[in-house]
Design an enzyme around this catalytic site. Sequence first.
Site, PDB file in Angstrom:
ATOM      1  N   GLY A  10     -32.110 -53.948  15.990  1.00 19.42           N
ATOM      2  CA  GLY A  10     -31.671 -52.617  16.438  1.00 19.42           C
ATOM      3  C   GLY A  10     -32.701 -51.565  16.063  1.00 19.42           C
ATOM      4  O   GLY A  10     -32.379 -50.417  15.765  1.00 19.42           O
ATOM      5  N   GLY A  13     -33.141 -47.889  17.687  1.00 19.32           N
ATOM      6  CA  GLY A  13     -32.056 -46.920  17.618  1.00 19.32           C
ATOM      7  C   GLY A  13     -32.419 -45.705  16.777  1.00 19.32           C
ATOM      8  O   GLY A  13     -33.544 -45.573  16.291  1.00 19.32           O
ATOM      9  N   GLN A  14     -31.439 -44.804  16.629  1.00 23.60           N
ATOM     10  CA  GLN A  14     -31.688 -43.547  15.922  1.00 23.60           C
ATOM     11  C   GLN A  14     -32.214 -43.796  14.505  1.00 23.60           C
ATOM     12  O   GLN A  14     -33.218 -43.206  14.095  1.00 23.60           O
ATOM     13  CB  GLN A  14     -30.401 -42.706  15.851  1.00 23.60           C
ATOM     14  CG  GLN A  14     -30.661 -41.310  15.309  1.00 23.60           C
ATOM     15  CD  GLN A  14     -29.433 -40.633  14.731  1.00 23.60           C
ATOM     16  OE1 GLN A  14     -28.336 -41.206  14.693  1.00 23.60           O
ATOM     17  NE2 GLN A  14     -29.603 -39.419  14.279  1.00 23.60           N
ATOM     18  N   ASP A  36     -35.102 -55.459  19.209  1.00 22.54           N
ATOM     19  CA  ASP A  36     -33.993 -54.714  19.818  1.00 22.54           C
ATOM     20  C   ASP A  36     -33.686 -55.393  21.152  1.00 22.54           C
ATOM     21  O   ASP A  36     -34.515 -56.139  21.685  1.00 22.54           O
ATOM     22  CB  ASP A  36     -34.399 -53.246  20.039  1.00 22.54           C
ATOM     23  CG  ASP A  36     -33.192 -52.315  20.169  1.00 22.54           C
ATOM     24  OD1 ASP A  36     -32.946 -51.515  19.247  1.00 22.54           O
ATOM     25  OD2 ASP A  36     -32.484 -52.387  21.192  1.00 22.54           O
ATOM     26  N   ARG A  38     -33.382 -53.600  23.722  1.00 20.62           N
ATOM     27  CA  ARG A  38     -34.136 -52.746  24.667  1.00 20.62           C
ATOM     28  C   ARG A  38     -35.619 -52.805  24.307  1.00 20.62           C
ATOM     29  O   ARG A  38     -35.958 -52.864  23.118  1.00 20.62           O
ATOM     30  CB  ARG A  38     -33.751 -51.268  24.508  1.00 20.62           C
ATOM     31  CG  ARG A  38     -32.326 -50.918  24.713  1.00 20.62           C
ATOM     32  CD  ARG A  38     -32.180 -49.402  24.614  1.00 20.62           C
ATOM     33  NE  ARG A  38     -31.997 -48.934  23.233  1.00 20.62           N
ATOM     34  CZ  ARG A  38     -32.279 -47.714  22.828  1.00 20.62           C
ATOM     35  NH1 ARG A  38     -32.819 -46.827  23.645  1.00 20.62           N
ATOM     36  NH2 ARG A  38     -32.056 -47.358  21.573  1.00 20.62           N
ATOM     37  N   TYR A 141     -14.704 -49.136  16.362  1.00 19.64           N
ATOM     38  CA  TYR A 141     -15.934 -49.101  15.559  1.00 19.64           C
ATOM     39  C   TYR A 141     -15.586 -49.166  14.063  1.00 19.64           C
ATOM     40  O   TYR A 141     -16.156 -49.965  13.315  1.00 19.64           O
ATOM     41  CB  TYR A 141     -16.677 -47.810  15.895  1.00 19.64           C
ATOM     42  CG  TYR A 141     -17.876 -47.471  15.037  1.00 19.64           C
ATOM     43  CD1 TYR A 141     -19.004 -48.277  15.033  1.00 19.64           C
ATOM     44  CD2 TYR A 141     -17.888 -46.301  14.262  1.00 19.64           C
ATOM     45  CE1 TYR A 141     -20.112 -47.938  14.272  1.00 19.64           C
ATOM     46  CE2 TYR A 141     -19.002 -45.961  13.505  1.00 19.64           C
ATOM     47  CZ  TYR A 141     -20.108 -46.781  13.510  1.00 19.64           C
ATOM     48  OH  TYR A 141     -21.216 -46.440  12.763  1.00 19.64           O
ATOM     49  N   LYS A 145     -16.367 -52.069  11.249  1.00 17.85           N
ATOM     50  CA  LYS A 145     -17.117 -51.834  10.002  1.00 17.85           C
ATOM     51  C   LYS A 145     -16.315 -52.276   8.778  1.00 17.85           C
ATOM     52  O   LYS A 145     -16.888 -52.800   7.815  1.00 17.85           O
ATOM     53  CB  LYS A 145     -17.501 -50.348   9.880  1.00 17.85           C
ATOM     54  CG  LYS A 145     -18.581 -49.906  10.877  1.00 17.85           C
ATOM     55  CD  LYS A 145     -19.910 -50.587  10.648  1.00 17.85           C
ATOM     56  CE  LYS A 145     -20.992 -50.100  11.589  1.00 17.85           C
ATOM     57  NZ  LYS A 145     -22.260 -50.831  11.475  1.00 17.85           N
ATOM     58  N   ILE A 171     -25.743 -39.084  10.636  1.00 16.34           N
ATOM     59  CA  ILE A 171     -27.160 -38.948  10.285  1.00 16.34           C
ATOM     60  C   ILE A 171     -27.849 -38.028  11.298  1.00 16.34           C
ATOM     61  O   ILE A 171     -27.688 -38.198  12.516  1.00 16.34           O
ATOM     62  CB  ILE A 171     -27.867 -40.329  10.279  1.00 16.34           C
ATOM     63  CG1 ILE A 171     -27.107 -41.321   9.374  1.00 16.34           C
ATOM     64  CG2 ILE A 171     -29.324 -40.187   9.837  1.00 16.34           C
ATOM     65  CD1 ILE A 171     -27.032 -40.962   7.914  1.00 16.34           C
TER      66      ILE A 171
HETATM   67  P1  NAD Z   1     -28.103 -46.606  17.709  1.00 14.80           P
HETATM   68  O1  NAD Z   1     -27.010 -46.795  18.695  1.00 14.80           O
HETATM   69  O2  NAD Z   1     -28.993 -45.419  17.831  1.00 14.80           O
HETATM   70  O3  NAD Z   1     -29.035 -47.894  17.671  1.00 14.80           O
HETATM   71  C1  NAD Z   1     -28.521 -49.199  17.737  1.00 14.80           C
HETATM   72  C2  NAD Z   1     -29.606 -50.065  18.346  1.00 14.80           C
HETATM   73  O4  NAD Z   1     -29.081 -51.395  18.437  1.00 14.80           O
HETATM   74  C3  NAD Z   1     -29.996 -49.640  19.774  1.00 14.80           C
HETATM   75  O5  NAD Z   1     -31.402 -49.468  19.863  1.00 14.80           O
HETATM   76  C4  NAD Z   1     -29.514 -50.774  20.654  1.00 14.80           C
HETATM   77  O6  NAD Z   1     -30.348 -51.015  21.769  1.00 14.80           O
HETATM   78  C5  NAD Z   1     -29.523 -51.929  19.665  1.00 14.80           C
HETATM   79  N1  NAD Z   1     -28.609 -53.021  20.049  1.00 14.80           N
HETATM   80  C6  NAD Z   1     -27.382 -52.923  20.616  1.00 14.80           C
HETATM   81  N2  NAD Z   1     -26.883 -54.144  20.815  1.00 14.80           N
HETATM   82  C7  NAD Z   1     -27.790 -55.015  20.369  1.00 14.80           C
HETATM   83  C8  NAD Z   1     -27.840 -56.433  20.292  1.00 14.80           C
HETATM   84  N3  NAD Z   1     -26.839 -57.187  20.755  1.00 14.80           N
HETATM   85  N4  NAD Z   1     -28.935 -57.021  19.744  1.00 14.80           N
HETATM   86  C9  NAD Z   1     -29.966 -56.273  19.297  1.00 14.80           C
HETATM   87  N5  NAD Z   1     -29.977 -54.928  19.347  1.00 14.80           N
HETATM   88  C10 NAD Z   1     -28.904 -54.309  19.882  1.00 14.80           C
HETATM   89  O7  NAD Z   1     -27.441 -46.652  16.248  1.00 14.80           O
HETATM   90  P2  NAD Z   1     -27.973 -45.958  14.926  1.00 14.80           P
HETATM   91  O8  NAD Z   1     -27.427 -44.584  14.893  1.00 14.80           O
HETATM   92  O9  NAD Z   1     -29.425 -46.171  14.750  1.00 14.80           O
HETATM   93  O10 NAD Z   1     -27.145 -46.787  13.846  1.00 14.80           O
HETATM   94  C11 NAD Z   1     -27.698 -47.904  13.177  1.00 14.80           C
HETATM   95  C12 NAD Z   1     -26.620 -48.487  12.291  1.00 14.80           C
HETATM   96  O11 NAD Z   1     -26.190 -47.489  11.365  1.00 14.80           O
HETATM   97  C13 NAD Z   1     -25.365 -48.932  13.046  1.00 14.80           C
HETATM   98  O12 NAD Z   1     -24.853 -50.096  12.456  1.00 14.80           O
HETATM   99  C14 NAD Z   1     -24.414 -47.789  12.847  1.00 14.80           C
HETATM  100  O13 NAD Z   1     -23.079 -48.212  12.876  1.00 14.80           O
HETATM  101  C15 NAD Z   1     -24.792 -47.311  11.470  1.00 14.80           C
HETATM  102  N6  NAD Z   1     -24.452 -45.902  11.249  1.00 14.80           N
HETATM  103  C16 NAD Z   1     -25.100 -44.922  11.936  1.00 14.80           C
HETATM  104  C17 NAD Z   1     -24.748 -43.594  11.701  1.00 14.80           C
HETATM  105  C18 NAD Z   1     -25.442 -42.475  12.412  1.00 14.80           C
HETATM  106  O14 NAD Z   1     -25.023 -41.322  12.253  1.00 14.80           O
HETATM  107  N7  NAD Z   1     -26.493 -42.745  13.184  1.00 14.80           N
HETATM  108  C19 NAD Z   1     -23.724 -43.293  10.789  1.00 14.80           C
HETATM  109  C20 NAD Z   1     -23.050 -44.323  10.162  1.00 14.80           C
HETATM  110  C21 NAD Z   1     -23.437 -45.641  10.373  1.00 14.80           C
HETATM  111  C1  AKB Z   2     -20.636 -42.081  14.684  1.00 12.80           C
HETATM  112  O1  AKB Z   2     -20.383 -40.855  14.857  1.00 12.80           O
HETATM  113  O2  AKB Z   2     -20.072 -43.000  15.266  1.00 12.80           O
HETATM  114  C2  AKB Z   2     -21.650 -42.424  13.627  1.00 12.80           C
HETATM  115  C3  AKB Z   2     -20.987 -42.716  12.337  1.00 12.80           C
HETATM  116  C4  AKB Z   2     -20.601 -41.609  11.442  1.00 12.80           C
HETATM  117  O3  AKB Z   2     -20.748 -43.852  12.036  1.00 12.80           O
HETATM  118  N1  AKB Z   2     -22.590 -41.338  13.531  1.00 12.80           N
END
Ligand code: NAD
Ligand code: AKB
Length: 319
Positions: A10, A13-14, A36, A38, A141, A145, A171
């Site tokens: 992944g 992603g962000q 990833d 993508r 979701y 988790k 984040i």
């Molecule tokens: P995101 O959606 O920006 O990135 C997720 C990435 O996973 C994407 O690039 C997507 O293409 C890839 N992906 C999806 N399905 C896939 C698969 N089957 N195989 C491989 N790659 C795949 O998410 P993020 O914000 O970067 O979050 C990363 C992790 O952190 C996640 O587990 C999310 O739950 C957790 N998280 C994020 C936040 C936040 O605010 N960003 C907050 C709490 C937890």
């Molecule tokens: C979402 O809003 O789903 C994420 C998180 C807090 O897990 N940024």
Amino acid sequence: MSSDNILVIGANGQIGAVLTEALREAYGADRVLATDIRAAEAPAGPFEILDACNGAALDEVVRRWRITQIYHLAAILSARGEENPMWAWDVNMTSWLNVLKVSRERSITKVYYPSSIAVFGPDAPKENTPQDAALVPTTVYGISKVAGENWANYYYHKYGLDVRSLRYPGIIGYQSEPGGGTTDYAVHIYHYAVQGKPYECFLQADTALPMLYMPDAIRATLELMNAPAEKISVRTSYNLAGMTFTPAQVAASIQKYLPEFQVSYRPDYRQNIANSWPKSIDDSCARRDWGWKHQYDLDDMTRDMLQHLGERYGRKEIS
Ligand code: NAD
Ligand code: AKB
């Protein structure tokens, strides 16, 4: 110099995009394989397409690259998940169980699993939500988790797999786009402000949520992963906190620099998700066990976001 070979799943992603860069700085670009589902736009190191729901493909990558540590960031986040709950459950659980299985079978030394404040539901205390509050979330979701945290704990106790995890708040960062969460507004709002556009927020003005600036999130992740194993007392997932703010407060923080910036509010289905989550988090276990301390508060973050986005969008007066 570490001889670890690190797999990031992944990575586009962000968080993955920024964490991969930080891991490459720490371990060397050639030792960090970004993957990833993508394609990457301009990979700054090794990159492969990998669907983590395909266990055989994951196993092949782990063997071929002699992987020793895995950061599993792939997931479907809260808002996208509610649009297609069964798909979100399938991706989140299948990918995570594949990672745990390959880690055990291929003797992976450390695994990172991000959890979320989404593990909490309406019956958890809203203010300073404790580490051990009830976990009865109302999103698929959040349910995934909670289950994922428990699988991490299970693999640690049953097989001795060193899985470590943080419950990230929302984040915020300038480097990458958010991927479909309820806290995404707090990234979008800065992009609109710097481009001189008004922003329509999908949450109400007074919706307080826990948030964390990207540099703090990356530092927390690396500090947790580098902490001695005997310091890690929580094997489900650690509460983690930085700041708490509402859309109105972030708008006011931006208006200190861009007084003409305007925000309107049109709450949608994401309001119910936000209402079910904590307003602030008690992260004293992380502070006690491995010395966690956040650095950025709202105005510090706003200054840094506006400076970097000002450079990107050519607004020299705020960069
Ligand atoms: P995101 O959606 O920006 O990135 C997720 C990435 O996973 C994407 O690039 C997507 O293409 C890839 N992906 C999806 N399905 C896939 C698969 N089957 N195989 C491989 N790659 C795949 O998410 P993020 O914000 O970067 O979050 C990363 C992790 O952190 C996640 O587990 C999310 O739950 C957790 N998280 C994020 C936040 C936040 O605010 N960003 C907050 C709490 C937890
Ligand atoms: C979402 O809003 O789903 C994420 C998180 C807090 O897990 N940024």
